[in-house]
Structures are given as structure tokens and as C-alpha cells.
Scaffold this motif. Sequence first.
Motif, PDB file in Angstrom:
ATOM      1  N   HIS A  57      18.796 -37.791  23.481  1.00 46.80           N
ATOM      2  CA  HIS A  57      18.142 -37.379  24.863  1.00 46.80           C
ATOM      3  C   HIS A  57      18.097 -38.825  25.622  1.00 46.80           C
ATOM      4  O   HIS A  57      17.798 -39.773  24.969  1.00 46.80           O
ATOM      5  N   GLY A  58      18.473 -38.874  26.985  1.00 49.32           N
ATOM      6  CA  GLY A  58      18.645 -40.146  27.521  1.00 49.32           C
ATOM      7  C   GLY A  58      19.233 -41.146  26.887  1.00 49.32           C
ATOM      8  O   GLY A  58      19.258 -42.335  27.202  1.00 49.32           O
ATOM      9  N   GLY A  59      20.502 -40.736  26.305  1.00 47.45           N
ATOM     10  CA  GLY A  59      21.336 -41.914  25.545  1.00 47.45           C
ATOM     11  C   GLY A  59      20.635 -42.346  24.105  1.00 47.45           C
ATOM     12  O   GLY A  59      21.433 -43.005  23.628  1.00 47.45           O
ATOM     13  N   LEU A  60      19.560 -41.850  23.936  1.00 48.60           N
ATOM     14  CA  LEU A  60      18.832 -42.559  22.771  1.00 48.60           C
ATOM     15  C   LEU A  60      18.947 -41.332  21.450  1.00 48.60           C
ATOM     16  O   LEU A  60      18.907 -40.293  21.894  1.00 48.60           O
ATOM     17  N   GLY A  61      19.166 -41.861  20.243  1.00 49.03           N
ATOM     18  CA  GLY A  61      19.202 -40.691  19.081  1.00 49.03           C
ATOM     19  C   GLY A  61      17.645 -40.566  18.482  1.00 49.03           C
ATOM     20  O   GLY A  61      17.223 -41.481  18.343  1.00 49.03           O
ATOM     21  N   PHE A  62      17.693 -39.237  18.348  1.00 46.59           N
ATOM     22  CA  PHE A  62      16.319 -38.839  17.804  1.00 46.59           C
ATOM     23  C   PHE A  62      16.799 -37.962  16.320  1.00 46.59           C
ATOM     24  O   PHE A  62      17.555 -36.998  16.467  1.00 46.59           O
ATOM     25  N   ILE A  63      15.726 -38.246  15.443  1.00 43.90           N
ATOM     26  CA  ILE A  63      15.606 -37.275  14.174  1.00 43.90           C
ATOM     27  C   ILE A  63      14.716 -36.083  14.623  1.00 43.90           C
ATOM     28  O   ILE A  63      13.442 -36.693  14.587  1.00 43.90           O
ATOM     29  N   ASN A  64      15.009 -34.890  14.808  1.00 44.53           N
ATOM     30  CA  ASN A  64      13.952 -33.906  15.138  1.00 44.53           C
ATOM     31  C   ASN A  64      13.522 -33.250  13.849  1.00 44.53           C
ATOM     32  O   ASN A  64      14.135 -32.279  13.409  1.00 44.53           O
ATOM     33  N   TYR A  65      12.045 -33.474  13.768  1.00 41.88           N
ATOM     34  CA  TYR A  65      11.536 -32.764  12.468  1.00 41.88           C
ATOM     35  C   TYR A  65      10.789 -31.359  13.105  1.00 41.88           C
ATOM     36  O   TYR A  65      10.170 -30.842  12.079  1.00 41.88           O
ATOM     37  N   GLY A  66      11.068 -30.987  14.256  1.00 40.55           N
ATOM     38  CA  GLY A  66      10.485 -29.565  14.516  1.00 40.55           C
ATOM     39  C   GLY A  66       9.225 -29.642  15.375  1.00 40.55           C
ATOM     40  O   GLY A  66       8.816 -30.857  15.676  1.00 40.55           O
ATOM     41  N   ASP A  67       8.429 -28.771  15.617  1.00 39.20           N
ATOM     42  CA  ASP A  67       7.403 -28.497  16.565  1.00 39.20           C
ATOM     43  C   ASP A  67       6.848 -27.075  16.095  1.00 39.20           C
ATOM     44  O   ASP A  67       7.218 -26.357  15.431  1.00 39.20           O
ATOM     45  N   ILE A  68       5.271 -27.182  16.598  1.00 38.48           N
ATOM     46  CA  ILE A  68       4.726 -25.956  16.763  1.00 38.48           C
ATOM     47  C   ILE A  68       4.541 -25.383  18.272  1.00 38.48           C
ATOM     48  O   ILE A  68       4.451 -26.295  19.375  1.00 38.48           O
ATOM     49  N   ARG A  69       4.820 -24.441  18.338  1.00 35.67           N
ATOM     50  CA  ARG A  69       5.102 -23.751  19.678  1.00 35.67           C
ATOM     51  C   ARG A  69       4.266 -22.595  19.666  1.00 35.67           C
ATOM     52  O   ARG A  69       4.546 -21.372  18.871  1.00 35.67           O
ATOM     53  N   MET A  70       3.313 -22.538  20.696  1.00 34.32           N
ATOM     54  CA  MET A  70       2.361 -21.305  20.660  1.00 34.32           C
ATOM     55  C   MET A  70       1.475 -21.246  22.031  1.00 34.32           C
ATOM     56  O   MET A  70       1.699 -22.225  22.880  1.00 34.32           O
ATOM     57  N   GLU A  71       0.836 -20.210  22.306  1.00 38.88           N
ATOM     58  CA  GLU A  71      -0.080 -20.479  23.401  1.00 38.88           C
ATOM     59  C   GLU A  71      -1.680 -20.770  23.032  1.00 38.88           C
ATOM     60  O   GLU A  71      -1.940 -20.398  21.660  1.00 38.88           O
ATOM     61  N   ALA A  72      -2.372 -21.629  23.578  1.00 34.83           N
ATOM     62  CA  ALA A  72      -3.595 -22.063  23.380  1.00 34.83           C
ATOM     63  C   ALA A  72      -4.654 -20.539  23.289  1.00 34.83           C
ATOM     64  O   ALA A  72      -4.596 -19.860  24.059  1.00 34.83           O
ATOM     65  N   PRO A  73      -4.939 -20.493  21.789  1.00 39.76           N
ATOM     66  CA  PRO A  73      -5.775 -19.143  21.713  1.00 39.76           C
ATOM     67  C   PRO A  73      -7.165 -19.169  22.400  1.00 39.76           C
ATOM     68  O   PRO A  73      -7.942 -18.307  22.393  1.00 39.76           O
ATOM     69  N   ALA A  74      -7.958 -20.197  22.655  1.00 39.17           N
ATOM     70  CA  ALA A  74      -9.116 -20.388  23.466  1.00 39.17           C
ATOM     71  C   ALA A  74      -9.164 -21.800  24.548  1.00 39.17           C
ATOM     72  O   ALA A  74      -8.329 -22.498  24.277  1.00 39.17           O
ATOM     73  N   ASP A  75     -10.031 -21.819  25.344  1.00 37.60           N
ATOM     74  CA  ASP A  75     -10.262 -22.889  26.044  1.00 37.60           C
ATOM     75  C   ASP A  75     -10.887 -23.954  25.059  1.00 37.60           C
ATOM     76  O   ASP A  75     -11.640 -23.509  24.255  1.00 37.60           O
ATOM     77  N   GLY A  76     -10.588 -25.113  25.363  1.00 36.16           N
ATOM     78  CA  GLY A  76     -11.193 -26.300  24.591  1.00 36.16           C
ATOM     79  C   GLY A  76     -10.122 -27.542  24.104  1.00 36.16           C
ATOM     80  O   GLY A  76      -9.114 -27.436  24.773  1.00 36.16           O
ATOM     81  N   SER A  77     -10.641 -28.208  23.391  1.00 35.17           N
ATOM     82  CA  SER A  77      -9.969 -29.536  23.182  1.00 35.17           C
ATOM     83  C   SER A  77      -9.206 -29.140  22.009  1.00 35.17           C
ATOM     84  O   SER A  77      -9.562 -28.603  20.791  1.00 35.17           O
ATOM     85  N   TYR A  78      -7.981 -29.698  21.850  1.00 32.67           N
ATOM     86  CA  TYR A  78      -6.826 -29.356  20.895  1.00 32.67           C
ATOM     87  C   TYR A  78      -6.502 -30.824  20.558  1.00 32.67           C
ATOM     88  O   TYR A  78      -6.286 -31.783  21.249  1.00 32.67           O
ATOM     89  N   TRP A  79      -6.532 -31.213  19.032  1.00 35.35           N
ATOM     90  CA  TRP A  79      -6.203 -32.628  18.519  1.00 35.35           C
ATOM     91  C   TRP A  79      -5.263 -32.455  17.611  1.00 35.35           C
ATOM     92  O   TRP A  79      -4.914 -31.632  16.944  1.00 35.35           O
ATOM     93  N   VAL A  80      -4.427 -33.838  17.378  1.00 33.65           N
ATOM     94  CA  VAL A  80      -3.417 -33.772  16.756  1.00 33.65           C
ATOM     95  C   VAL A  80      -3.756 -35.297  15.922  1.00 33.65           C
ATOM     96  O   VAL A  80      -3.890 -36.156  16.468  1.00 33.65           O
ATOM     97  N   ALA A  81      -3.632 -34.959  14.506  1.00 36.42           N
ATOM     98  CA  ALA A  81      -3.883 -36.038  13.667  1.00 36.42           C
ATOM     99  C   ALA A  81      -2.496 -36.246  13.009  1.00 36.42           C
ATOM    100  O   ALA A  81      -1.884 -35.316  12.037  1.00 36.42           O
TER     101      ALA A  81
END
Length: 202
Positions: free
Chosen positions: A133-157
Motif C-alpha cells: 500500500h502506498g509503495g510500502l510492504g505490509f504483513i497483514n494479520y487480518g481484522d475483525i469486521r462487523m457492525e457496532a451492536p450498540a451505541d457506545g465506546s469500543y476499545w482495542v487493547a
Amino acid sequence: MRRLAPIVSLFAMPLLAATAIAHAPSVAETTTDSPAEAIVLDDPTLSRAIGATIDRPGEVDWYRMDLAAGDPLIVGTTAPDATGGIATTFTLLGPGLPAADLSGPEAAARAAEVGVDGAIVFEPAADPPREVHGGLGFINYGDIRMEAPADGSYWVALEAVDPSATGKYVFAPGLREEFGLDAIGGMRDLIEFFMAPWPPAS
């Protein structure tokens, strides 16, 4: 997490004119190893590539996003295909997610720390692909894809897969792509981040 010392000048900038930047690139410059110090994504649906570091074994970096129910909730992790790149994993925490205790005591403790009841522990790809991407190499470990189930704050640790490891990673939240002049400065910073030595020069 810290900003690495830049070692690349504008020699890399011609790359930008020839390459479409799909993610809004940036480099984290602050300590984010507690929920109180979390990086807050002010536009969490914007696709981003945030270069950051695990500076000491066992470090956990925190991110926060505020979403409405039905908003896209997309968080992923990659690593620079460059010196110091490391595999990372993360726990996604927030309202309406599966009960945190189903993901184990550590996930439950983190959920309690930020005052939510749900958690998903991300499992990085065992054989991750290399992407450019943008000429830079990345090792892609994947992702989580969903819709937010509720209003509020979501955190990533986020933390290293190997608890003894230190190095560089790229946090990749969001879906919506935008292109503009702001991306040029961010891309320059990300190139410097990729090219900087690891461990950093003292």
C-alpha cells in the motif's frame, strides 16, 4: 509506544505522486499503555494506517472509538515488512459484544477496566499475506469486521503475539477511504517509521 527518530528525508516523496493512498497514514507519538492514555479515533469509520511500537515486553497499547449502533466496526493489525516489524494481536472491548468472560479471565479483566461487558479476542492469521500500500510492504494479520451492536465506546487493547517481543506494528481501523493533501505528510511519517532502525538509536 513512541515516535521513532526520522532517518528519511523527502527523497521518498515522489512515491506519493504515483501511488493512491487508500488508508489515512500517521504515526503515533504518545504513550498509550493504559485506557486513560488511549488514542481516541475522532472519526472511527475513516480507514487509517497508524504506525506504532511495542517498546517493552508485555506492553499493551490502547485505542478507543465512539460508535453508534450499526456503524461499521473494523479493526485490524499489520506489520511493516521491514526491520523491527512484529506480529500483534488485540482484544476488542465494547457494549453488545459477546460476554467478555467467554474469552477468558484476561479479556474479562480488561472489559471490567473500561466498564463494558463484551469482548472478542482477535486471532491473527497463522500464514499472513504480504500486501503493498502506498509503495510500502505490509504483513497483514487480518481484522475483525462487523457492525457496532450498540451505541457506545469500543476499545482495542493491542499487544505483541510473543510477550517477550518489541518492535513496530501498524494498527488499521476503519473502512471509509478519503484522499487529500493531509495524507502526504502522514505518508512521509509512515515511510520514516518503516525505515527507522530497530531498536531505536539511543
